[in-house]
Design an enzyme around this catalytic site. Structure first.
Site, PDB file in Angstrom:
ATOM      1  N   GLU A 489      40.812   9.216  73.302  1.00  0.00           N
ATOM      2  CA  GLU A 489      42.262   9.420  73.157  1.00  0.00           C
ATOM      3  C   GLU A 489      43.041   8.088  74.051  1.00  0.00           C
ATOM      4  OE1 GLU A 489      42.890  14.133  72.341  1.00  0.00           O
ATOM      5  OE2 GLU A 489      42.784  13.392  74.309  1.00  0.00           O
ATOM      6  N   GLN A 602      36.161   9.672  76.701  1.00  0.00           N
ATOM      7  CA  GLN A 602      34.880  10.336  76.498  1.00  0.00           C
ATOM      8  C   GLN A 602      34.071   9.828  75.340  1.00  0.00           C
ATOM      9  OE1 GLN A 602      37.650  13.454  74.783  1.00  0.00           O
ATOM     10  NE2 GLN A 602      36.032  13.972  73.786  1.00  0.00           N
TER      11      GLN A 602
END
Length: 767
Positions: A489, A602
């Site tokens: 993100e 991530q």
């Protein structure tokens, strides 16, 4: 510097010493739940210091109107708020006219909390001196019953130590609560009825807009040195029901308040019968008694641990970490109600809103289907099938047609309720995680029946979405997926995120396979599905064109798939060269700076390598791991577990162990400096995966259960159980080898490090 006040212990979370600065963090860490409700570890007595009050009821929410200064077509109208529910735990204590309040006491000594994970209870004890010099010893035990899941129980013991005192005890219910997390400071609850009858009290309230009707209830008894104390007064106020006990106590008299409380909800009862249902629950509690209920609690948790425990020898912090994760997962969701799901904060806080993210399918499903059974896992998949029509509506709002389905990023009832545009409109990879979960469920359980009964319709809706979302580039003669946000993100609105494109192709190919399989073997289901979906051969041919000609960004120079177009245009400075004072970047940098950086929140490309491990060689994994991990800041709770599993596959056990410790103690050590907001429940399933799939090397290959066990250097041994197709295998790994025991009626073969091993019921095979 991470927090380190939690005392290492294999079965308990323990805090010693009172520190007002830690109260909100501990309210999260010592949270309790039973799958139907949960609460933060707020004090029962008054506390005027900084506190985050939180009691939560599964499935009860409020649609808080989206707060934006402008509107986009298809924008979610609301952000679903996990609701702070009316509180039943309150017990006011007044000593010679002075409230017992740890924030104002002259001294607080011998303060201790314990969350006993083995037996499912929370205990707090302390000695305090109030402002008017009354010295008291207090001990409180509290739990939320698994056997009677609408019930909680408190035993609150208080003993004056230095003199005789006039004591006033006021157990109460309170519906005058608010959410810390609200867009417009709306009122979420309407209280409709407050009633007190003898030693019981009830507050009926309903949520505005969603109209969930609830009854918050309590009963209380007070004894002094074992003898009953009578109620002296009771009050029905606008938003409180209060019972009062006033009496004299001598030094060293022991006063015990036993309080039962909880919720009955219109999700489970007729709204006119909520008080009657509450009375039944209280009657059951009275007949069993506090000690009897506590004994049942211990028995219920023993059953849960029998299957889900992971033991670690030689590393107490690692042992405490994994049990804390398994405990919180079971407190949040027990799999008994297919209407419920696993929220990212569970019952420990309000952040994120909604009860369902892609985390469920990507991370939680393996834990539940392996430590419980296929019914629980099937319930999680049924949840998505039940929301298929809403997913089609969500896609229609964005301009898709013909039954294309876009599952929500965040939901309570199937409607999208996440209102950050770059997530809502762009983080569409969540659709692929749901399709992967269907594949993963069948691969692991061998239960194909879900696909013809429910799953194929879900897969068709998802495949239709991907077909329509891709667009053809005449320039590249390829299909592309533009304007997306991948799992990372820290990159918004990118073109051709490799993970998203790869998932899209796989989803279409997998759906085509299943259509043929259902057509060949389940003709009745096939006819029903084709009739309902109006699927044609021409449409399937269009899908095939997209899947067979999907574009994947790739770097010849680095010999890796690129996270997205333009990734190499960034200044590729590894995380190790970042000044430590700049971390975490999501708290220190502007969003503009983050988006221009190469830093990865991530696993993104590596998430694809995790899902589709068998599509790539170990050499390819190593090359991609070595390229992307140095740019990964692991500022998502979902990051360390995937990296731990992959580091273990690459034989890098020291790195795998470091990632494991970070994922298992993410909240206990507060790596992200945010634990006071609540725990990271869904990522806790990733902790379980990092041991079972990472160190244990569990895989399903060619329809067989495989293990490739390894052990971290500072462990003496570890063990876990898996339920594979209704046969339970106990796996133990030590420095010298591994052993496997089968609990079942028929022998089965597994593979260990590629070699066939035959397991016979009751026998242990050492490898």
């Amino acid at each position: 510097m991470n927090q380190d006040y939690i005392i290492p212990n294999p079965w308990s979370i323990i805090e010693e010493g009172f520190d007002a600065e830690r109260v909100q963090s501990s309210e999260s860490l010592f949270s309790i739940g039973n799958g139907a409700m949960g609460q933060r570890a707020n004090f029962e007595e008054d506390y005027s210091g900084e506190t985050f009050q939180g009691s939560y009821i599964a499935g009860v929410y409020y649609p808080d109107k989206t707060k934006v200064g402008w509107w986009k077509n298809g924008y979610p109208e609301y952000f679903a708020k996990v609701l702070n529910a009316p509180s039943w735990i309150g017990i006011g204590i007044t000593l010679d006219g002075e409230k017992l309040d740890l924030a104002t006491c002259k001294s607080v000594n011998d303060f201790k909390r314990e969350l006993n994970m083995k037996e499912g209870w929370y205990k707090r004890s302390f000695n305090a001196v109030t402002k008017n010099n009354v010295e008291v010893a207090v001990s409180v035990t509290r739990f939320l019953s698994i056997a009677l899941d609408e019930l909680g129980a408190i035993a609150y013991s208080i003993t004056p130590k230095n003199k005789a005192v006039a004591i006033k005890i006021t157990p109460y219910l309170d519906s005058g609560i608010t959410n810390r997390d609200t867009n417009w400071d709306d009122k979420f609850w309407e209280t409709t009825n407050v009633s007190v009858q003898d030693n019981t009290a009830f507050i009926e309230a309903h949520t505005l807009k969603t109209n969930f009707n609830t009854c918050t209830f309590m009963s209380s008894t007070v004894t002094k040195n074992g003898q009953p104390v009578s109620i002296t007064n009771s009050r029905e106020e606008e938003k409180q029901a209060v019972l009062e006990y006033e009496f004299e106590a001598n030094a060293n008299d022991t006063i015990l308040i036993t309080k039962y409380g909880g919720y009955t909800v219109s999700r489970n009862h007729d709204k006119s019968q909520l008080i009657a249902a509450a009375k039944q629950t209280l009657a059951a509690a009275d007949s069993i008694g506090f000690e009897g209920l506590l004994q049942r609690q211990k028995e219920e948790w023993a059953k849960i641990w029998e299957m889900s425990d992971i033991t670690i020898e030689g590393d107490v912090k690692a042992q405490q970490g994994i049990r804390f994760n398994i405990f919180q997962l079971n407190q949040t969701y027990l799999g008994t109600d297919s209407r419920l799901n696993i929220g990212p904060k569970g019952f420990t806080g309000e952040k994120y809103g909604g009860s369902t993210y892609w985390d469920t399918e990507a991370y939680c499903l393996p834990f539940y289907m392996t430590t419980k059974n296929e019914t629980v896992a099937r319930n999680l998949l049924k949840y998505r099938y039940d929301h298929l029509e809403k997913a089609i509506e969500n896609a229609e709002k964005l301009g898709f047609s013909n039954g294309a389905a876009l599952y929500p990023m965040v939901t309570m009832n199937g409607e999208e309720c996440h209102n950050e545009w770059e997530i809502t409109f762009e983080e569409i990879h969540r659709n692929g995680a749901i399709a992967f979960a269907i594949y993963n469920y069948y691969r692991f359980t061998g239960d194909y029946s879900y696909i013809p009964e429910m799953g194929l319709e879900v897969l068709i809706g998802i495949a239709r979405f991907w077909h329509q979302r891709a667009n053809y580039s005449t320039h590249k003669n390829k299909y592309m997926i533009l304007g997306v946000t991948g799992p990372n993100e820290y990159e918004n609105n990118v073109n051709n995120n490799w993970y998203t494109n790869y998932l899209a192709k796989w989803c279409i190919d997998y759906c085509l396979e299943q259509i043929q399989k259902v057509k060949d073997g389940y003709s009745e289901d096939y006819q029903r599905i084709i009739g309902h979906t109006k699927l044609t051969d021409a449409e399937l041919d269009d899908w095939k064109k997209v899947a067979s000609n999907m574009y994947f960004p790739y770097s010849e120079t680095h010999d890796v798939y690129l996270q997205q177009d333009g990734f190499l245009d960034k200044e590729l400075m590894p995380v190790t060269e970042l000044d430590k004072t700049e971390r975490p970047i999501n708290q220190k940098w502007s969003w503009d700076r983050i988006l221009r950086s190469p830093y990865i929140k991530q696993a993104d490309v590596l998430q694809g390598f995790y899902f589709f491990e068998d599509h790539f060689t170990t050499e390819q994994l190593e090359k991609h791991f070595d390229f992307y991990e140095p740019f990964t800041v692991h500022e998502s709770s979902l990051s360390p577990c995937v990296h731990s599993i992959q580091a273990a596959k690459l034989g890098r056990m020291e790195q795998a162990y470091t990632f494991y410790l970070r994922t298992s103690r993410l909240d206990l050590d507060d790596y992200n400096k945010e634990v006071e907001e609540g725990l990271h429940i869904t990522s806790m399933a990733g902790t379980w995966m990092s041991i079972v799939e990472g160190f244990g090397g569990m895989r399903v290959l060619e329809d067989k259960l495989n293990f490739f066990p390894q052990i971290p250097e500072n462990w003496e041994g570890y063990s876990f159980k898996v339920n594979f197709r209704n046969r339970i295998i106990t796996v133990k790994v030590s420095k010298t080898g591994s052993s496997y025991q089968l609990n079942g009626t028929e022998e089965m073969s597994i593979r260990v490090n590629g070699e066939r091993v035959v397991l016979k019921p009751g026998e242990t095979v050492a490898v």
